[in-house]
Motif scaffolding. Structure first.
Motif, PDB file in Angstrom:
ATOM      1  N   ASN A  55      32.895  58.680  55.794  1.00  0.00           N
ATOM      2  CA  ASN A  55      32.503  58.423  54.406  1.00  0.00           C
ATOM      3  C   ASN A  55      31.550  57.230  54.354  1.00  0.00           C
ATOM      4  N   PRO A  56      30.307  57.423  53.863  1.00  0.00           N
ATOM      5  CA  PRO A  56      29.330  56.338  53.867  1.00  0.00           C
ATOM      6  C   PRO A  56      29.532  55.317  52.751  1.00  0.00           C
ATOM      7  N   ASP A  57      30.404  55.617  51.791  1.00  0.00           N
ATOM      8  CA  ASP A  57      30.585  54.715  50.653  1.00  0.00           C
ATOM      9  C   ASP A  57      32.062  54.614  50.307  1.00  0.00           C
ATOM     10  N   ALA A  58      32.811  53.901  51.148  1.00  0.00           N
ATOM     11  CA  ALA A  58      34.241  53.699  50.926  1.00  0.00           C
ATOM     12  C   ALA A  58      34.537  52.199  50.922  1.00  0.00           C
ATOM     13  N   THR A  59      35.187  51.739  49.884  1.00  0.00           N
ATOM     14  CA  THR A  59      35.513  50.324  49.738  1.00  0.00           C
ATOM     15  C   THR A  59      37.019  50.181  49.610  1.00  0.00           C
ATOM     16  N   VAL A  60      37.629  49.359  50.443  1.00  0.00           N
ATOM     17  CA  VAL A  60      39.075  49.138  50.443  1.00  0.00           C
ATOM     18  C   VAL A  60      39.334  47.665  50.177  1.00  0.00           C
ATOM     19  N   VAL A  61      40.105  47.374  49.119  1.00  0.00           N
ATOM     20  CA  VAL A  61      40.279  45.986  48.683  1.00  0.00           C
ATOM     21  C   VAL A  61      41.760  45.647  48.507  1.00  0.00           C
ATOM     22  N   PRO A  62      42.311  44.748  49.330  1.00  0.00           N
ATOM     23  CA  PRO A  62      43.657  44.230  49.075  1.00  0.00           C
ATOM     24  C   PRO A  62      43.573  43.115  48.035  1.00  0.00           C
ATOM     25  N   LEU A  63      44.535  43.069  47.143  1.00  0.00           N
ATOM     26  CA  LEU A  63      44.534  42.071  46.070  1.00  0.00           C
ATOM     27  C   LEU A  63      45.775  41.190  46.213  1.00  0.00           C
ATOM     28  N   MET A  64      45.541  39.933  46.502  1.00  0.00           N
ATOM     29  CA  MET A  64      46.638  39.016  46.767  1.00  0.00           C
ATOM     30  C   MET A  64      47.486  38.774  45.522  1.00  0.00           C
ATOM     31  N   GLU A  65      48.779  38.606  45.736  1.00  0.00           N
ATOM     32  CA  GLU A  65      49.746  38.202  44.703  1.00  0.00           C
ATOM     33  C   GLU A  65      49.977  39.228  43.605  1.00  0.00           C
ATOM     34  N   LEU A  66      49.445  40.459  43.744  1.00  0.00           N
ATOM     35  CA  LEU A  66      49.649  41.474  42.714  1.00  0.00           C
ATOM     36  C   LEU A  66      50.663  42.514  43.189  1.00  0.00           C
ATOM     37  N   ASN A  67      51.381  43.110  42.217  1.00  0.00           N
ATOM     38  CA  ASN A  67      52.414  44.089  42.547  1.00  0.00           C
ATOM     39  C   ASN A  67      51.917  45.518  42.370  1.00  0.00           C
ATOM     40  N   HIS A  68      52.825  46.463  42.313  1.00  0.00           N
ATOM     41  CA  HIS A  68      52.470  47.885  42.222  1.00  0.00           C
ATOM     42  C   HIS A  68      51.723  48.213  40.938  1.00  0.00           C
ATOM     43  N   PHE A 105      49.710  46.071  39.492  1.00  0.00           N
ATOM     44  CA  PHE A 105      48.577  45.137  39.462  1.00  0.00           C
ATOM     45  C   PHE A 105      48.842  43.994  38.487  1.00  0.00           C
ATOM     46  N   GLN A 106      50.082  43.522  38.512  1.00  0.00           N
ATOM     47  CA  GLN A 106      50.468  42.321  37.773  1.00  0.00           C
ATOM     48  C   GLN A 106      50.598  41.156  38.756  1.00  0.00           C
ATOM     49  N   PRO A 107      50.340  39.944  38.327  1.00  0.00           N
ATOM     50  CA  PRO A 107      50.643  38.787  39.179  1.00  0.00           C
ATOM     51  C   PRO A 107      52.149  38.659  39.317  1.00  0.00           C
ATOM     52  N   ALA A 108      52.664  38.670  40.557  1.00  0.00           N
ATOM     53  CA  ALA A 108      54.103  38.811  40.765  1.00  0.00           C
ATOM     54  C   ALA A 108      54.645  37.722  41.678  1.00  0.00           C
ATOM     55  N   ILE A 111      56.927  40.094  33.262  1.00  0.00           N
ATOM     56  CA  ILE A 111      55.563  39.584  33.420  1.00  0.00           C
ATOM     57  C   ILE A 111      54.741  39.950  32.184  1.00  0.00           C
ATOM     58  N   GLU A 112      54.070  39.001  31.597  1.00  0.00           N
ATOM     59  CA  GLU A 112      53.315  39.255  30.361  1.00  0.00           C
ATOM     60  C   GLU A 112      52.061  40.082  30.631  1.00  0.00           C
ATOM     61  N   THR A 113      51.402  39.854  31.751  1.00  0.00           N
ATOM     62  CA  THR A 113      50.168  40.565  32.074  1.00  0.00           C
ATOM     63  C   THR A 113      50.454  42.034  32.371  1.00  0.00           C
ATOM     64  N   THR A 114      49.654  42.913  31.783  1.00  0.00           N
ATOM     65  CA  THR A 114      49.803  44.344  32.029  1.00  0.00           C
ATOM     66  C   THR A 114      48.991  44.786  33.239  1.00  0.00           C
ATOM     67  N   PHE A 115      47.750  44.320  33.338  1.00  0.00           N
ATOM     68  CA  PHE A 115      46.837  44.728  34.416  1.00  0.00           C
ATOM     69  C   PHE A 115      45.936  43.532  34.682  1.00  0.00           C
ATOM     70  N   ASP A 116      46.129  42.896  35.812  1.00  0.00           N
ATOM     71  CA  ASP A 116      45.451  41.626  36.079  1.00  0.00           C
ATOM     72  C   ASP A 116      43.933  41.750  35.976  1.00  0.00           C
ATOM     73  N   GLU A 117      43.320  40.745  35.377  1.00  0.00           N
ATOM     74  CA  GLU A 117      41.865  40.754  35.162  1.00  0.00           C
ATOM     75  C   GLU A 117      41.103  40.860  36.477  1.00  0.00           C
ATOM     76  N   SER A 118      41.629  40.276  37.536  1.00  0.00           N
ATOM     77  CA  SER A 118      40.913  40.345  38.812  1.00  0.00           C
ATOM     78  C   SER A 118      40.837  41.784  39.321  1.00  0.00           C
ATOM     79  N   ALA A 119      41.910  42.545  39.119  1.00  0.00           N
ATOM     80  CA  ALA A 119      41.896  43.948  39.532  1.00  0.00           C
ATOM     81  C   ALA A 119      40.954  44.765  38.659  1.00  0.00           C
ATOM     82  N   LEU A 120      40.975  44.509  37.364  1.00  0.00           N
ATOM     83  CA  LEU A 120      40.058  45.209  36.456  1.00  0.00           C
ATOM     84  C   LEU A 120      38.606  44.920  36.830  1.00  0.00           C
TER      85      LEU A 120
END
Length: 475
Positions: free
Chosen positions: A425-438, A440-443, A454-463
């Motif tokens: 695949n010539p265009d595949a991007t894989v990104v681990p996101l630190m401190e986020l749960n299943h 995508f909340q800060p956990a 947790i108050e956050t629904t979907f962390d801004e960094s993931a969005l």
């Protein structure tokens, strides 16, 4: 995966003669998470019928199986969720033990709603989360379209920019368990991840279609009998529906799937052959039997369960998963009996003290066999995501939180990377996101019981990772 979350955090009970017939209410304390439940019991000419309901989510109703009541002792099962309840009625109470995923919880049902029990049926919001939109500066349209099988009509919402064509179209596919278009997780968790994600993407210039799963909310069909294959056909139907919209002609279309939805997305890509991109959000990428063992271990550890308890039945589960993968052709009766045979053979691998305490081996093994016997679970365990991932050549973004205990990040992101190398695949991007749960909340721990705190629904960094990746490809 949502299935495990739904499985561990959702519960109910009852059975009957006249004194037990009717409605019962309880709040289960599942390791600190409070889960309201309602039972409906009916006795029709000596035949008991019953259902358990989650009063916080519209349409979440599961029929009970094997209901017995001898005038005092009540037993019921919910096969699709692997639930059993055994209790004793004493006047206006039924007090007993609720078991799911081989974990026992004390539970008491009463005729009255206990403190904290939702008064009204249907979706409720205890408190609006900070990320939930209060204004909608874009087009919103209620839509319905044919699903992936006869008798299935899917209902949902299509959001689009106020003016001009969208940059691209995105179908959102939710994870395991019956979910509505917002992927609302019930009042105890009180988050709607797809509502937040859809709002973010639409404001950014994209058209987003999200829908109620078959048999949920406004969609028709039977969720309880659906497999991942059935849900994949529904997701593909959503893609085909977008292509019927004349005002969206020639607009690129992709699929964004979360958890099991991330497993479904490559299946849709294979069936469709013309998708323009995929977004895999906490997507399973290893064999499902391996995933389930690791998921079970990590979730249990995050919730404080001793490792020795977790490991004691792993050999039996590993043997059962292998057997299931080798026996997909069996009819239901042969399958169930064969699975009992597997667990019977594995009894010798249990700790001696536990083995000696087992009075009825079949009743003991039922706690394993019944959760593994639903159509969904049979198909799910035999599924290998790699068969589809290794064929992908469309632009792909895969993200996962490093504190995800349901779809552990390292093993699954690495597997996606390996599959992309295999496919070239010539265009595949894989990104681990630190401190986020299943979700995508800060956990802190990543435990499912933490989601609702947790108050956050979907962390801004993931969005932002999602938005930036799309913007680089669709101007």
């Amino acid at each position: 995966m949502r299935y495990l979350l739904f499985s561990i955090l959702f519960s109910l009970s009852l059975t009957a003669t006249a004194q037990v017939e009717g409605d019962w209410f309880a709040i289960l304390d599942a390791m600190g998470t409070k889960l309201p439940m309602k039972l409906e019991l009916k006795n029709a000419d000596g035949n008991w019928q019953g259902a358990m309901l989650d009063p916080t989510v519209a349409g979440r109703r599961m029929e009970m199986n094997a209901i017995t009541f001898d005038g005092q002792k009540l037993h019921f099962e919910v096969e699709v969720l692997g639930i059993t309840f055994d209790g004793v009625q004493n006047g206006k109470q039924v007090k007993g033990v609720f078991n799911q995923a081989n974990v026992d919880f004390p539970l008491t049902f009463t005729r009255h709603r206990p403190d904290g029990f939702p008064i009204s049926e249907g979706p409720i919001t205890i408190q609006q989360r900070q990320q939930e939109p209060t204004s909608f500066p874009y087009q919103r349209e209620a839509v319905s379209f044919s699903g992936g099988a006869d008798g299935v009509t899917l209902a949902g919402e299509l959001t689009m920019p106020q003016k001009g064509k969208p940059k691209a179209m995105i179908v959102l596919v939710s994870g395991s368990g019956p979910q509505d278009r917002n992927a609302y997780l019930g009042s105890q968790i009180n988050h709607s991840p797809f509502l937040v994600l859809s709002d973010f993407l639409t404001r950014r210039g994209y058209a987003v279609l999200r829908y109620d799963e078959r048999g949920v909310a406004e969609s028709t069909g039977d969720f309880a009998s659906a497999t991942t294959d059935d849900l994949s056909k529904d997701a593909w139907a959503a893609v085909r529906y977008l292509r019927t919209r004349k005002e969206l002609k020639n607009v690129s279309v992709g699929v964004a799937g979360h958890s099991e939805g991330g497993m479904i997305a490559p299946v849709v890509a294979a069936a469709d052959g013309e998708l323009d991109f995929l977004l895999l959000l906490a997507a399973p990428a290893v064999s499902i039997d391996s995933l389930m063992l690791e998921q079970r271990r990590q979730v249990a550890l995050s919730m404080g369960m001793p490792e020795m308890v977790i490991k004691r039945d792993e050999p039996a589960l590993r043997a059962a998963y292998a057997w299931i993968k080798d026996n997909t052709q069996l009819n239901q009766e042969e399958y169930v009996e064969g699975l009992y045979g597997v667990f019977e053979e594995q009894l010798d691998n249990l700790p001696e003290a536990l083995r000696k305490s087992i009075v009825d081996p079949r009743a003991f093994n039922a706690q394993y066999v019944k959760p593994l016997s639903s159509p969904w679970m049979r198909y799910f365990i035999a599924f290998n995501p790699q068969e589809y991932l290794r064929e992908l050549k469309v632009p792909l973004l895969a993200i996962n939180g490093m504190k995800d205990t349901q779809v552990p990040a390292l093993m699954n992101l690495n597997a996606i990377s390996e599959a992309m190398a295999f496919s070239g695949n010539p265009d595949a991007t894989v990104v681990p996101l630190m401190e986020l749960n299943h979700l995508f909340q800060p956990a802190d721990t990543g435990a499912p019981t933490e989601y609702g705190t947790i108050e956050t629904t979907f962390d801004e960094s993931a969005l932002e990772v999602i938005g930036s990746w799309l913007d680089e490809r669709f101007k």
